[in-house]
Scaffold this motif. Structure first.
Motif, PDB file in Angstrom:
ATOM      1  N   TYR A  32     -33.635 -16.078  15.998  1.00  0.00           N
ATOM      2  CA  TYR A  32     -32.148 -15.230  15.869  1.00  0.00           C
ATOM      3  C   TYR A  32     -32.292 -14.134  14.601  1.00  0.00           C
ATOM      4  CZ  TYR A  32     -29.782 -19.676  17.836  1.00  0.00           C
ATOM      5  OH  TYR A  32     -28.816 -20.393  18.736  1.00  0.00           O
ATOM      6  N   LEU A  64     -15.848  -8.071   4.034  1.00  0.00           N
ATOM      7  CA  LEU A  64     -16.162  -8.927   4.056  1.00  0.00           C
ATOM      8  C   LEU A  64     -16.095 -10.595   4.621  1.00  0.00           C
ATOM      9  CD1 LEU A  64     -19.390  -7.651   4.955  1.00  0.00           C
ATOM     10  CD2 LEU A  64     -17.676  -7.599   6.447  1.00  0.00           C
ATOM     11  N   TYR A 118     -22.170 -26.431   7.454  1.00  0.00           N
ATOM     12  CA  TYR A 118     -22.383 -25.413   7.217  1.00  0.00           C
ATOM     13  C   TYR A 118     -20.770 -25.246   6.789  1.00  0.00           C
ATOM     14  CZ  TYR A 118     -27.120 -23.678   8.359  1.00  0.00           C
ATOM     15  OH  TYR A 118     -28.019 -23.843   8.966  1.00  0.00           O
ATOM     16  N   LYS A 164     -22.638 -28.762  13.479  1.00  0.00           N
ATOM     17  CA  LYS A 164     -23.820 -27.717  13.188  1.00  0.00           C
ATOM     18  C   LYS A 164     -22.863 -27.360  11.843  1.00  0.00           C
ATOM     19  CE  LYS A 164     -27.941 -27.115  14.172  1.00  0.00           C
ATOM     20  NZ  LYS A 164     -28.526 -26.867  15.088  1.00  0.00           N
ATOM     21  N   GLU A 217     -24.427 -20.922  17.909  1.00  0.00           N
ATOM     22  CA  GLU A 217     -24.920 -21.612  16.871  1.00  0.00           C
ATOM     23  C   GLU A 217     -25.283 -20.436  15.442  1.00  0.00           C
ATOM     24  OE1 GLU A 217     -28.274 -23.108  18.607  1.00  0.00           O
ATOM     25  OE2 GLU A 217     -30.127 -23.892  16.575  1.00  0.00           O
ATOM     26  N   LEU A 218     -25.539 -19.044  16.937  1.00  0.00           N
ATOM     27  CA  LEU A 218     -25.640 -18.249  16.149  1.00  0.00           C
ATOM     28  C   LEU A 218     -24.589 -18.017  14.625  1.00  0.00           C
ATOM     29  CD1 LEU A 218     -27.706 -15.345  15.592  1.00  0.00           C
ATOM     30  CD2 LEU A 218     -26.227 -14.340  16.898  1.00  0.00           C
ATOM     31  N   LYS A 266     -25.646 -20.153  22.001  1.00  0.00           N
ATOM     32  CA  LYS A 266     -26.786 -19.966  22.002  1.00  0.00           C
ATOM     33  C   LYS A 266     -26.107 -18.580  20.660  1.00  0.00           C
ATOM     34  CE  LYS A 266     -30.321 -16.888  21.908  1.00  0.00           C
ATOM     35  NZ  LYS A 266     -31.532 -16.913  22.667  1.00  0.00           N
ATOM     36  N   LEU A 299     -20.304  -6.135   9.662  1.00  0.00           N
ATOM     37  CA  LEU A 299     -20.262  -7.077   9.943  1.00  0.00           C
ATOM     38  C   LEU A 299     -21.469  -7.435  10.578  1.00  0.00           C
ATOM     39  CD1 LEU A 299     -17.509  -7.161  11.836  1.00  0.00           C
ATOM     40  CD2 LEU A 299     -17.626  -8.632  10.267  1.00  0.00           C
ATOM     41  N   ARG A 348     -14.929 -13.257   7.545  1.00  0.00           N
ATOM     42  CA  ARG A 348     -15.215 -12.487   8.895  1.00  0.00           C
ATOM     43  C   ARG A 348     -15.027 -14.453   9.984  1.00  0.00           C
ATOM     44  NH1 ARG A 348     -20.338 -13.859   7.049  1.00  0.00           N
ATOM     45  NH2 ARG A 348     -21.271 -12.716   8.793  1.00  0.00           N
ATOM     46  N   SER A 373     -29.461 -18.575   5.736  1.00  0.00           N
ATOM     47  CA  SER A 373     -29.356 -20.083   6.564  1.00  0.00           C
ATOM     48  C   SER A 373     -31.156 -20.160   6.575  1.00  0.00           C
ATOM     49  CB  SER A 373     -28.837 -19.707   8.088  1.00  0.00           C
ATOM     50  OG  SER A 373     -27.685 -19.270   8.094  1.00  0.00           O
ATOM     51  N   ILE A 377     -22.640 -19.952  13.676  1.00  0.00           N
ATOM     52  CA  ILE A 377     -22.819 -21.449  12.564  1.00  0.00           C
ATOM     53  C   ILE A 377     -24.072 -20.474  11.019  1.00  0.00           C
ATOM     54  CG2 ILE A 377     -23.380 -23.564  11.611  1.00  0.00           C
ATOM     55  CD1 ILE A 377     -22.310 -24.047  14.438  1.00  0.00           C
ATOM     56  N   TYR A 378     -24.971 -20.156  11.310  1.00  0.00           N
ATOM     57  CA  TYR A 378     -25.988 -20.199  11.239  1.00  0.00           C
ATOM     58  C   TYR A 378     -26.011 -18.520  10.688  1.00  0.00           C
ATOM     59  CZ  TYR A 378     -29.175 -23.305  13.166  1.00  0.00           C
ATOM     60  OH  TYR A 378     -29.687 -24.209  13.547  1.00  0.00           O
ATOM     61  N   SER A 379     -24.840 -17.970  10.784  1.00  0.00           N
ATOM     62  CA  SER A 379     -24.478 -16.310  10.244  1.00  0.00           C
ATOM     63  C   SER A 379     -23.742 -16.741   9.275  1.00  0.00           C
ATOM     64  CB  SER A 379     -24.065 -15.334  11.001  1.00  0.00           C
ATOM     65  OG  SER A 379     -24.821 -15.391  11.331  1.00  0.00           O
ATOM     66  N   LYS A 380     -22.895 -18.180   9.001  1.00  0.00           N
ATOM     67  CA  LYS A 380     -21.889 -18.519   7.988  1.00  0.00           C
ATOM     68  C   LYS A 380     -20.714 -17.653   8.005  1.00  0.00           C
ATOM     69  CE  LYS A 380     -25.169 -19.967   4.947  1.00  0.00           C
ATOM     70  NZ  LYS A 380     -26.120 -19.958   3.406  1.00  0.00           N
ATOM     71  N   MET A 381     -20.197 -17.469   9.720  1.00  0.00           N
ATOM     72  CA  MET A 381     -18.746 -16.924   9.618  1.00  0.00           C
ATOM     73  C   MET A 381     -17.703 -18.036   8.810  1.00  0.00           C
ATOM     74  SD  MET A 381     -19.285 -14.732  11.607  1.00  0.00           S
ATOM     75  CE  MET A 381     -20.583 -13.515  12.173  1.00  0.00           C
ATOM     76  N   ASN A 409     -26.813 -14.002   6.649  1.00  0.00           N
ATOM     77  CA  ASN A 409     -26.159 -14.975   5.939  1.00  0.00           C
ATOM     78  C   ASN A 409     -27.343 -15.846   6.927  1.00  0.00           C
ATOM     79  OD1 ASN A 409     -23.877 -14.775   4.653  1.00  0.00           O
ATOM     80  ND2 ASN A 409     -22.810 -14.671   5.925  1.00  0.00           N
ATOM     81  N   LEU A 410     -28.106 -15.349   7.909  1.00  0.00           N
ATOM     82  CA  LEU A 410     -29.017 -16.146   8.624  1.00  0.00           C
ATOM     83  C   LEU A 410     -30.271 -15.789   7.918  1.00  0.00           C
ATOM     84  CD1 LEU A 410     -29.417 -14.460  12.453  1.00  0.00           C
ATOM     85  CD2 LEU A 410     -28.420 -16.901  12.106  1.00  0.00           C
ATOM     86  N   GLU A 446     -14.804 -10.290  15.339  1.00  0.00           N
ATOM     87  CA  GLU A 446     -16.018 -10.329  16.226  1.00  0.00           C
ATOM     88  C   GLU A 446     -15.386 -10.918  16.951  1.00  0.00           C
ATOM     89  OE1 GLU A 446     -19.969  -7.952  14.898  1.00  0.00           O
ATOM     90  OE2 GLU A 446     -19.394  -9.725  13.333  1.00  0.00           O
ATOM     91  N   SER A 495     -24.055 -10.539   8.775  1.00  0.00           N
ATOM     92  CA  SER A 495     -24.440 -11.783   9.028  1.00  0.00           C
ATOM     93  C   SER A 495     -26.036 -11.714   9.061  1.00  0.00           C
ATOM     94  CB  SER A 495     -24.535 -11.568  11.010  1.00  0.00           C
ATOM     95  OG  SER A 495     -22.995 -11.285  11.256  1.00  0.00           O
TER      96      SER A 495
END
Lengths: 325, 489
Positions: B144, A43, A126, A122, A95-96, A92, B100, A46, B111, A98-102, B107-108, A78, B104
């Motif tokens: 989210y 992982l 991050y 954003k 944004e997701l 969205k 995966l 990602r 965040s 980014i927040y999920s820290k891909m 991580n969310l 993904e 995520s």
């Protein structure tokens, strides 16, 4: 009698033993298959590919290429996105991501403020690198690392060249854009305009409308009414291709019109095969996917820093209806 | 497995083991299933809880930004801790198919926490605008998270679909197995119980049978029980007892017979002695007188008379002396000769006496006064009544393992029933009348039998009008000499 009793007893016990054994085997065989355990290391990288147009032939190819490359590089990829140019959902998803820290985001460029805000502020805060694919956004506005895709300016020129070849140096040409005037469309437009400048007898008419089916049809109607002598259509936003052809077919034959489009629409190829479309710019979506993942991995592994900001261009070529038929 | 108790124990243990193993395997499977169910349920519960807590935290943050008091800050911290804890739990749910999404998700959550922290930091630095902005962001992230929760649960359902179905299948299979197992065990137990009870009752039955036979007095049936337990021991003892009883009975019978024989021989001896006593009215006087008369006759020149008198005296003496003694055949033949001399003087030419004697056999032992009564018998029946006289042949023959003494006459013979009477030793028909020693043929037969301990010692062949032949078979080696003790005693 005695023998008979023995016989019956033996038969019964054999039957019972057989069935008991059978069901024991069944019980043991009916093993629960739990999903495989995972090792955390896979992982590390990602990546996510986000597009507005999921499940179109063009984007399917992009994601296929990207997935293949990701597998080769040992990264996980993904594919997210929205259907039918749903911008809100698309943003969205970004944004997701980014927040999920891909680890990295490969995204279809969208020339809007929200998009730029997301990528610029954003993603940067991050620390997530972004590569645009297929459709570009100016680097200075989005802080994208690079662009992988076709040279849209060149694509415009190619179309214009073809138009001149087919139609000659005189005529009315309709250019259909959507009202958002995205960066890639602008570039295509610029390419066409620059090329056609040399031919003063060609009249370019730019039309814009919203990027929906109803609007496309309405616009075509309107154009046909106002400019009855139109000779050629260029769907700078390829989504209008179907609308144009549908509306023209409703009125008259499609033959006399020169219609050109790009291959990033689901109907383009089939229309071209039917001969309704005179020419189409074919891009290299598979290559785009591959290349974008490759570059992203290079970036993440610090192999190539910085990436070439102007972008890595993939091949394009003009496909004529005649070629296919 | 050699006694009944062990058999019963074995049965109990077998049943117990089977039941225990079934119970254990069922429990094991149930436990396994239960654990799986618990795991599955826990996933959903934890994720749901996480979503709820994240929303709570955002609410708490909002409250804090509006009214910044310590209480609200505490509730933020509490939520944060809870979220951290649950995050770790969720991290354990990873598998190949949801890694995966789950990464995520985690991580969310990170965040969210970071954004919350940032908002708090901005708030403490009086950057209210920025704090509100961060709150907004946190709200988004919280949304989210709840969306992502649903997505993950959805994929979980898809991922575990096969698994759930397998569980359902397996429980069905288990049910079926239970039914089959029950049938099989019931059947086997019935079989075993039947066999087991047979093993116990059959020997008992056999023993009962044997006992009832014994009680009826049949001691000759062998008691056989095909078993290896206590019953077999009982049967063995029973058999032993039967054998002992049999032996005892045989012994008693033999003793009784022996007693009987002894009695008889005693009686016989007594009788003989009585008879001889009756006849010896002062025998010594008679003997001396006879000797004197013999000498007198000799002196007077009558030599023939003298010899005759000597013979009579010798015969008389022998008879007196040797009635109860064992003599050799030689002595017997001598006495017989004297007797013949006397009879010759009586019958003169009417008596013809032939002898054929194998000298080698004369040492054979024989009870005293056996030959003379036989020859005397022939004399009485074959010579005396016949005016013409008769012929008596006396033979001693060696025939391998035995010596045969034959006395044959040419008289009128003997009737079959009379022979039988003699053989059967019936006394009342004895022919002692006219016998010199007073001893009849039956007496001789009896004594011979007792002496040799053997029944067919004498043989009489006779035909009416065609003479009689009496033959005595004497074994050279006496087989059984315990019987003659009664005689020699």
């Amino acid at each position: 009698m005695r023998k008979f009793t023995y016989f019956v007893t033996a038969i019964i016990s054999v039957i019972l033993f057989y069935f008991t054994f059978e069901s024991v085997v069944d019980v043991y065989r009916a093993n629960w298959q739990l999903p495989n355990e995972t090792d955390q290391e896979s992982l590390n990288n990602r990546l996510v590919l986000i597009t507005q147009e999921l499940d179109t032939p063009f984007w399917d190819k992009v994601s296929a290429g990207a997935k293949k490359q990701a597998e080769k590089e040992g990264a996980t990829l993904e594919v997210w996105g929205s259907y039918g140019n749903n911008q809100e959902n698309f943003l969205k998803q970004i944004e997701l991501a980014i927040y999920s820290k891909m680890g990295g985001i490969i995204v279809q460029g969208l020339d809007t403020d929200e998009f730029k805000e997301l990528t610029k502020v954003k993603a940067a805060s991050y620390g997530i690198p972004i590569i645009t694919v297929a459709h570009d956004v100016p680097s200075s506005e989005s802080l994208r690392k690079t662009y992988v895709g076709s040279n849209q300016h060149l694509a415009g020129e190619l179309i214009a060249t073809q138009l001149i070849d087919d139609m000659g140096t005189q005529g009315e040409v309709i250019l259909m854009l959507d009202s958002r005037k995205e960066f890639y469309q602008e570039q295509r437009l610029k390419g066409i305009q620059e090329y056609l400048k040399k031919f003063p007898k060609i009249e370019l008419i730019e039309t814009t409308t919203e990027n929906t089916r109803e609007q496309g049809i309405a616009l075509t109607k309107d154009i046909l009414n106002r400019h009855p002598n139109v000779d050629a259509f260029i769907a700078v936003n390829s989504n209008f291709t179907e609308d144009i052809i549908e509306e023209i077919e409703r009125r008259s034959k499609i033959g006399p019109y020169y219609i050109y489009s790009f291959d990033d629409n689901r109907a383009s190829l089939s229309l071209l095969k039917q001969g309704k479309l005179d020419g189409m710019i074919e891009q290299s979506p598979h290559r785009m996917g591959e290349r974008s993942v490759m570059l992203m991995m290079e970036w993440l592994n610090n192999d190539t820093v910085p990436l070439y900001l102007d972008g890595y261009l993939t091949d394009i070529r003009m496909v004529k209806a005649l070629d296919i038929q | 497995m050699n006694n009944i108790q062990k058999k019963i124990w074995l049965l109990a243990v077998v049943v117990l083991v089977i039941m225990a193993s079934i119970w254990m395997s069922l429990t094991f499977y149930n436990q396994k299933m239960q654990n799986q169910y618990n795991n599955i349920l826990e996933r959903y519960l934890v994720m749901n809880e996480l979503t709820r807590t994240s929303q709570e935290m955002v609410t708490a943050l909002n409250n804090y930004l509006l009214t910044p008091i310590a209480e609200n800050l505490d509730s933020i911290d509490r939520s944060k801790n809870q979220i951290q804890k649950m995050k770790d739990e969720v991290a354990n749910f990873k598998n190949a198919e949801n890694e995966l999404a789950l990464t995520s998700y985690i991580n969310l959550i990170d965040s969210l926490i970071e954004t919350t922290d940032r908002s708090l930091v901005f708030h403490s630095e009086d950057g209210t605008e920025s704090a509100m902005e961060a709150l907004n962001e946190a709200t988004f992230i919280s949304n989210y998270i709840s969306e992502m929760t649903l997505t993950i649960i959805d994929t979980e359902l898809k991922t575990y679909d096969r698994f759930y179905r397998a569980i359902i299948n397996q429980s069905e299979e288990l049910n079926q197995l239970g039914i089959w197992m029950l049938l099989l065990i019931t059947f086997l137990l019935l079989l075993y119980t039947y066999w087991f009870s047979l093993r116990i009752t059959k020997p008992v039955e056999q023993l009962t049978q044997a006992a009832s036979e014994l009680s009826k007095g049949r001691f000759d049936l062998k008691i056989a029980v095909d078993s290896k337990d206590e019953i077999a021991f009982l049967a063995k003892m029973f058999e032993h007892m039967r054998n002992n009883i049999n032996n005892l009975i045989l012994e008693i019978q033999k003793k009784a017979q022996l007693e009987n024989e002894l009695q008889q021989s005693k009686l016989l001896l007594k009788e003989s002695q009585l008879r001889s006593l009756q006849s010896q009215i002062n025998p010594h006087f008679l003997f001396n007188t006879l000797n004197t008369v013999s000498k007198k006759a000799y002196l007077e020149g009558s030599e023939e008379t003298s010899d005759l008198l000597v013979s009579v005296a010798g015969l008389l003496r022998y008879n007196l002396k040797h009635l109860d003694k064992t003599m050799t055949l030689y002595h017997e033949v001598n006495v017989l000769q004297q007797y013949i001399n006397i009879q010759k003087a009586r019958f003169t030419d009417r008596l013809t006496f032939h002898t054929e004697i194998d000298e080698g056999c004369l040492h054979i032992e024989i009870p005293g006064l056996t030959l003379q009564p036989i020859v005397e018998n022939a004399m009485i029946y074959a010579v005396e009544p016949n005016e013409e006289g008769g012929v008596i042949s006396f033979r001693v023959k060696d025939e391998g393992d035995r010596v045969i003494v034959e006395v044959e006459d040419d008289g009128p013979g003997m009737a079959e029933d009379k022979i039988q009477q003699i053989i059967d030793e019936e006394q009342e028909h004895d022919t002692m009348v006219g016998h010199a020693s007073g001893i009849g043929l039956s007496n001789v037969v009896k004594r011979l039998r007792l002496f040799y301990g053997c029944e067919n010692v004498i043989k009489i062949e006779a035909k009416i009008g065609n003479g009689t032949k009496v033959s005595i078979h004497i074994l050279k080696k006496r087989g059984d000499d315990q019987d003659d003790k009664g005689i020699t005693r």
